[in-house]
Design a protein around this motif. Structure first.
Motif, short mmCIF file in Angstrom:
data_model
loop_
_atom_site.label_atom_id
_atom_site.label_comp_id
_atom_site.label_asym_id
_atom_site.label_seq_id
_atom_site.Cartn_x
_atom_site.Cartn_y
_atom_site.Cartn_z
N UNK A 208 0.83 -1.21 0.00
CA UNK A 208 0.00 0.00 0.00
C UNK A 208 0.86 1.25 0.00
N UNK A 209 1.80 1.35 0.91
CA UNK A 209 2.65 2.54 0.96
C UNK A 209 3.58 2.63 -0.24
N UNK A 210 4.01 1.48 -0.75
CA UNK A 210 4.83 1.48 -1.96
C UNK A 210 4.06 2.07 -3.13
N UNK A 211 2.83 1.59 -3.34
CA UNK A 211 2.05 2.07 -4.48
C UNK A 211 1.62 3.53 -4.29
N UNK A 212 1.32 3.92 -3.07
CA UNK A 212 0.99 5.32 -2.82
C UNK A 212 2.17 6.22 -3.17
N UNK A 213 3.38 5.79 -2.81
CA UNK A 213 4.58 6.56 -3.11
C UNK A 213 4.83 6.60 -4.62
N UNK A 214 4.61 5.48 -5.29
CA UNK A 214 4.80 5.42 -6.75
C UNK A 214 3.82 6.35 -7.46
N UNK A 215 2.58 6.35 -7.02
CA UNK A 215 1.56 7.20 -7.65
C UNK A 215 1.85 8.67 -7.42
N UNK A 216 2.34 9.01 -6.23
CA UNK A 216 2.75 10.40 -5.97
C UNK A 216 3.90 10.78 -6.89
N UNK A 217 4.89 9.89 -7.02
CA UNK A 217 6.03 10.17 -7.90
C UNK A 217 5.58 10.31 -9.35
N UNK A 218 4.55 9.59 -9.72
CA UNK A 218 4.01 9.64 -11.08
C UNK A 218 3.26 10.94 -11.33
N UNK A 219 2.84 11.61 -10.25
CA UNK A 219 2.13 12.88 -10.40
C UNK A 219 0.63 12.78 -10.39
N UNK A 220 0.08 11.60 -10.06
CA UNK A 220 -1.38 11.42 -10.09
C UNK A 220 -2.04 11.68 -8.75
N UNK A 221 -1.27 12.00 -7.71
CA UNK A 221 -1.83 12.42 -6.43
C UNK A 221 -1.15 13.71 -5.99
N UNK A 222 -1.74 14.38 -5.04
CA UNK A 222 -1.19 15.65 -4.57
C UNK A 222 0.11 15.42 -3.80
N UNK A 223 1.00 16.41 -3.74
CA UNK A 223 2.27 16.25 -3.04
C UNK A 223 2.09 15.77 -1.60
#
Length: 563
Positions: A208-223
């Protein structure tokens, strides 16, 4: 926001409920769910919630979704809440129920796509809290390709037992310690009671935290979406901000295809490598990329891993939790470091309407006195920990999580099991011993079906003190909480006649992370003879969701997607 806020070349999907008398029935339906006359002229935003009481990861997401609705409506849009499913990996782990875990990723993607496309929403805010929610949401957003923001439900705070942090993996490993006689039944019960203190996803750098971090890095979630705790007010503020952000994306005409580019996926891989993230990131990023029409394959993980070191001392291989990382600034300062080192591209667009570089310009560096994130000059591991292996046992590839603590090579004799349950029983009763390579087959996407996670066997191995002495290979996959010398995603899987299907007890197996190889130490002629006499097993299920999945799913090396 009025309809004029849409770009000239962008027709509102929801305009069908505004134009023409023939749409009066649609307006009548929407009045019943709370629309006013003015709402019909606003952009409609679907708010996809994965709320349920199935798991603590998602038990609070209803509150977040309602806050996003408020953010949409203060920005002159109309939010429309709807739900999709969630399952719990932690509860189903080690059971037949776990076969539905990866299947749920596809169900989530399909259901969000169906609702948003059917209802004609102009934008989407999607919430995920557990492992499959996140890639499922992103796959749907990629298919729909209309302005969208993803919000992570947030991480749980760690529990405490005897002055030490504990979490769900602590419980799985305690089962192995109990089997070995190292802890009593009372101690096991106390660890179980302390491990999950409230809402939020599992607290280490698990999936969960891995994918959340990946999605943030991808730019699809807020900083800093990935680094906010579920139970803190900042997560509610983020949900509100996401509602406002999607309205800005509509104004600017920014869609997921503008954000989910090949370079943004490479950025995500770099962050996963630096954090020491879950092997599931390989599977999910491949699936998300394929859905988005972005070229990505296993070799990209190798290429990025050769450049990006592991610098985060996070569980399961390390000492710290996501709560500890959040306390020193979260993932954003790490991305700023990676950008400074030239390891991620700061020019990628994000859901803020700004580039990644612009988002990071005011990010404060980590405090000097912290040892959670090491400097690049003193990494935990000089190269990435997610190692793609190939060889006569995995011609299509396999994925290993090599932190360095378990060594870089292993050779031993195969002890073969045709299911997770068989293997777990023999690990717990002491049959599995030093020097064994535990082979768990027929657990792949088709053969399982569903590609179960092997957290129970890997945790039992660690709990029995065999982490340095036993390797485990499988065509299944691993929880982000798994650690030790473990190799999964073996392709082709045993069910379709991959070489794993013909391994026998006592066969020598050689694994070398330096050479990125996994070899069955049996003469080529003998392998050919065994494969020629191999017969496909009968399907384990013939009806329902699992049967449909088995017929449609592709190989793990391509993300195990169904379309």
């Amino acid at each position: 926001m009025s309809p004029k806020s849409f770009r000239k070349d962008q027709r509102p999907y929801s305009s069908v409920v505004v134009d023409g008398v023939e749409r009066a029935p649609s307006r009548a339906m929407l009045r019943a769910v709370g629309f006013s006359d003015s709402d019909f002229r606003k952009p409609q935003i679907g708010i996809a919630s994965t709320w349920s009481m199935v798991t603590p990861c998602n038990m609070h997401i209803d509150r977040l979704a309602k806050e996003a609705e408020k953010g949409v409506e203060v920005s002159s849009g109309k939010g429309v809440l709807f739900n999709t499913i969630s399952i719990s990996d932690g509860i189903s782990m080690g059971t037949e129920g776990m076969k539905y875990s990866l299947v749920s990723r596809e169900v989530i993607a399909d259901s969000i796509e169906a609702v948003v496309a059917c209802e004609g929403f102009d934008g989407v805010v999607a919430f995920g809290g557990c492992d499959k929610n996140m890639p499922g949401c992103l796959m749907a957003l990629a298919r729909l390709n209309r302005p969208s923001v993803f919000v992570y439900g947030g991480s749980i705070k760690p529990g405490c037992y005897c002055g030490k942090d504990v979490d769900i993996v602590s419980v799985f490993e305690a089962v192995g310690q109990h089997a070995k006689g190292e802890i009593s039944s009372r101690e096991l019960s106390e660890i179980e009671r302390a491990a999950i203190p409230g809402e939020g996803a599992c607290g280490g750098m698990y999936t969960a935290n891995t994918m959340a971090s990946a999605i943030e890095a991808m730019g699809m979630s807020l900083p800093n979406s990935s680094s906010r705790m579920a139970a803190e007010n900042e997560k509610m503020q983020e949900a509100h901000a996401a509602g406002r952000a999607v309205m800005q994306l509509i104004e600017k005409g920014i869609k997921p295809s503008d954000i989910m580019t090949r370079q943004s996926f490479l950025n995500a891989i770099a962050v996963v490598m630096a954090l020491g993230g879950s092997t599931n990131a390989v599977l999910h990023l491949l699936a998300m990329a394929k859905t988005a029409g972005v070229r990505l394959n296993l070799s990209d993980f190798t290429a990025v891993g050769k450049k990006v070191p592991v610098v985060a001392d996070l569980k399961p291989s390390g000492r710290y939790s996501m709560a500890d990382l959040a306390a020193i600034g979260g993932v954003a300062p790490l991305m700023a470091r990676l950008m400074k080192e030239g390891l991620i591209d700061g020019d990628c667009m994000t859901v803020t309407g700004k580039t990644l570089k612009q988002n990071l310009v005011h990010v404060k560096p980590y405090p000097r006195k912290q040892d959670i994130i090491r400097p690049f000059s003193r990494p935990i591991k000089k190269e990435g920990h997610l190692v793609v292996l190939k060889g006569n046992l995995a011609p299509g590839g396999a994925v290993a999580k090599i932190s360095g603590k378990e060594g870089l090579s292993f050779s031993g004799k195969a002890i073969v099991f045709n299911s997770e349950e068989q293997a777990l029983g023999k690990i717990l009763d002491g049959t599995v011993k030093q020097g064994h390579v535990v082979v768990i087959r027929h657990e792949g996407p088709q053969g399982g079906p569903g590609m179960r996670e092997m957290l129970a066997p890997t945790s039992a191995i660690m709990g029995r003190g065999l982490g340095q002495d036993v390797a485990l290979i499988t065509d299944g996959r691993f929880s982000g909480g798994s650690h030790g010398f473990v190799i999964g995603h073996i392709t082709p899987e045993a069910y379709v006649g991959g070489p794993l299907a013909i391994v026998r007890n006592g066969d020598p197996i050689l694994i070398d992370a330096r050479r990125r190889s996994i070899e069955l130490g049996v003469p080529k002629a003998e392998i050919t003879r065994r494969l020629s006499s191999w017969k496909a097993p009968r399907p384990k299920v013939k009806t329902g969701a699992l049967a449909k999945y088995a017929k449609l799913v592709g190989p793990a090396s391509e993300g195990a997607v169904t379309c």
